[in-house]
Write a protein that holds these residues in place. Structure first.
Motif, PDB file in Angstrom:
ATOM      1  N   SER A   1      40.642  35.529  37.368  1.00 32.24           N
ATOM      2  CA  SER A   1      41.281  35.841  38.519  1.00 32.24           C
ATOM      3  C   SER A   1      40.902  37.378  38.840  1.00 32.24           C
ATOM      4  CB  SER A   1      42.702  35.732  38.722  1.00 32.24           C
ATOM      5  OG  SER A   1      43.085  34.273  38.217  1.00 32.24           O
ATOM      6  N   PHE A   2      40.993  37.826  40.226  1.00 32.63           N
ATOM      7  CA  PHE A   2      40.601  38.836  40.505  1.00 32.63           C
ATOM      8  C   PHE A   2      41.861  39.751  40.897  1.00 32.63           C
ATOM      9  CE2 PHE A   2      36.535  36.647  41.122  1.00 32.63           C
ATOM     10  CZ  PHE A   2      35.688  37.452  40.616  1.00 32.63           C
ATOM     11  N   ALA A   3      42.303  40.633  40.364  1.00 33.64           N
ATOM     12  CA  ALA A   3      43.145  41.576  40.479  1.00 33.64           C
ATOM     13  C   ALA A   3      42.990  41.903  41.814  1.00 33.64           C
ATOM     14  CB  ALA A   3      43.436  42.817  39.561  1.00 33.64           C
ATOM     15  N   ASP A   4      44.389  42.022  42.527  1.00 35.74           N
ATOM     16  CA  ASP A   4      44.307  42.263  43.792  1.00 35.74           C
ATOM     17  C   ASP A   4      45.039  43.878  44.399  1.00 35.74           C
ATOM     18  OD1 ASP A   4      46.780  41.139  43.891  1.00 35.74           O
ATOM     19  OD2 ASP A   4      46.171  39.856  45.531  1.00 35.74           O
TER      20      ASP A   4
ATOM     21  N   GLU B   1      49.840  33.524  41.854  1.00 33.15           N
ATOM     22  CA  GLU B   1      50.038  34.692  42.540  1.00 33.15           C
ATOM     23  C   GLU B   1      48.775  35.265  43.179  1.00 33.15           C
ATOM     24  OE1 GLU B   1      53.653  33.333  41.067  1.00 33.15           O
ATOM     25  OE2 GLU B   1      52.084  33.738  40.045  1.00 33.15           O
ATOM     26  N   LEU B   2      47.684  35.253  42.228  1.00 33.02           N
ATOM     27  CA  LEU B   2      46.511  35.919  42.477  1.00 33.02           C
ATOM     28  C   LEU B   2      45.443  34.961  43.414  1.00 33.02           C
ATOM     29  CD1 LEU B   2      45.738  37.505  39.094  1.00 33.02           C
ATOM     30  CD2 LEU B   2      46.830  38.528  40.980  1.00 33.02           C
ATOM     31  N   PRO B   3      44.917  35.449  44.514  1.00 30.13           N
ATOM     32  CA  PRO B   3      44.429  34.650  45.380  1.00 30.13           C
ATOM     33  C   PRO B   3      43.225  34.021  44.974  1.00 30.13           C
ATOM     34  CG  PRO B   3      44.476  36.917  46.103  1.00 30.13           C
ATOM     35  CD  PRO B   3      44.901  36.712  44.777  1.00 30.13           C
TER      36      PRO B   3
ATOM     37  N   GLU C   1      45.140  31.914  52.585  1.00 31.46           N
ATOM     38  CA  GLU C   1      45.308  33.261  53.302  1.00 31.46           C
ATOM     39  C   GLU C   1      44.189  34.274  53.137  1.00 31.46           C
ATOM     40  OE1 GLU C   1      47.881  35.324  50.035  1.00 31.46           O
ATOM     41  OE2 GLU C   1      48.661  33.268  50.762  1.00 31.46           O
ATOM     42  N   ILE C   2      43.227  34.023  52.166  1.00 29.50           N
ATOM     43  CA  ILE C   2      41.961  35.147  51.955  1.00 29.50           C
ATOM     44  C   ILE C   2      40.673  34.221  52.934  1.00 29.50           C
ATOM     45  CG2 ILE C   2      43.285  36.055  50.141  1.00 29.50           C
ATOM     46  CD1 ILE C   2      40.827  34.826  48.402  1.00 29.50           C
TER      47      ILE C   2
ATOM     48  N   ILE D   1      35.569  32.845  51.776  1.00 24.95           N
ATOM     49  CA  ILE D   1      36.608  34.049  51.288  1.00 24.95           C
ATOM     50  C   ILE D   1      36.001  35.263  51.807  1.00 24.95           C
ATOM     51  CG2 ILE D   1      37.037  35.368  49.140  1.00 24.95           C
ATOM     52  CD1 ILE D   1      36.187  32.514  47.477  1.00 24.95           C
ATOM     53  N   ASP D   2      37.023  35.888  52.461  1.00 25.77           N
ATOM     54  CA  ASP D   2      36.907  37.217  53.036  1.00 25.77           C
ATOM     55  C   ASP D   2      37.466  38.497  52.041  1.00 25.77           C
ATOM     56  OD1 ASP D   2      37.384  39.451  54.521  1.00 25.77           O
ATOM     57  OD2 ASP D   2      38.146  38.566  56.398  1.00 25.77           O
TER      58      ASP D   2
END
Length: 185
Positions: A67-70, A112-114, A142-143, A150-151
């Motif tokens: 997952s990509f940390a945001d 929680e990670l998008p 939402e992203i 994906i944005d």
């Protein structure tokens, strides 16, 4: 004029990757890793020491997620990198994260990670690097942009600054790939 720094492991941008896997009892563990990226078409590579609980879990289950940390979860993602799953068995919960089992691989998705890459282990290379095949990419709605893609400005992934030991964020579009260079022709 340039300044020489010698041999360093400085690379920009360096994504902050949250790697997660189950152990033999289906207990999830996750860790923060910066040394990873695309290896080949539909493949990833991650450099993790064999002493990490997550590395041991990947060897057992032959699957993992990235997952990509945001920006929204900097503190929680940093926590996953400063404590060891070998010492803290419930570090995902302590970070405030919850998980769902992937429908595609035998590995946990951090809710929680998008954005998450769901991967099967292909092999450990001669240097101990983990090479996996991307089986699925999942993203929260939402992203996504109005085209359903994906944005990255909505994802708000963070990057690790190995020189200053900071987390950086993507904040604006700098240009258009495969287009802006045409002005030079």
């Amino acid at each position: 004029m340039r300044k020489n720094f010698g041999q360093q492991t400085w690379f920009y941008p360096m994504p902050v990757l949250i790697v997660a896997a189950y152990d033999e009892h289906n207990k999830a563990n996750a860790m923060n890793a910066a040394w990873g990226g695309i290896y080949d078409y539909k493949k990833v590579i991650i450099c993790l020491d064999e002493s990490h609980k997550t590395t041991k879990n990947i060897k057992i289950k032959k699957a993992f997620t990235i997952s990509f940390a945001d920006v929204k979860h900097v503190k929680e993602c940093d926590y996953l990198g400063i404590v060891s799953g070998n010492d803290i068995s419930d570090k995902i919960e302590k970070a405030g994260f919850s998980i769902t089992k992937s429908s595609f691989v035998d590995a946990p998705v951090i809710n929680e990670l998008p954005m998450t890459l769901e991967c099967n282990l292909l092999k450990f290379d001669d240097n101990g690097n983990i090479i996996g095949e991307i089986v699925n990419v999942s993203a929260k709605e939402e992203i996504l942009n109005d085209k359903g893609q994906i944005d990255p400005l909505k994802l708000q992934p963070i990057s690790y600054d190995g020189v200053g030991h900071k987390y950086l964020k993507i904040s604006e579009i700098a240009g258009t790939a495969f287009s802006d260079g045409k002005a030079i022709k």
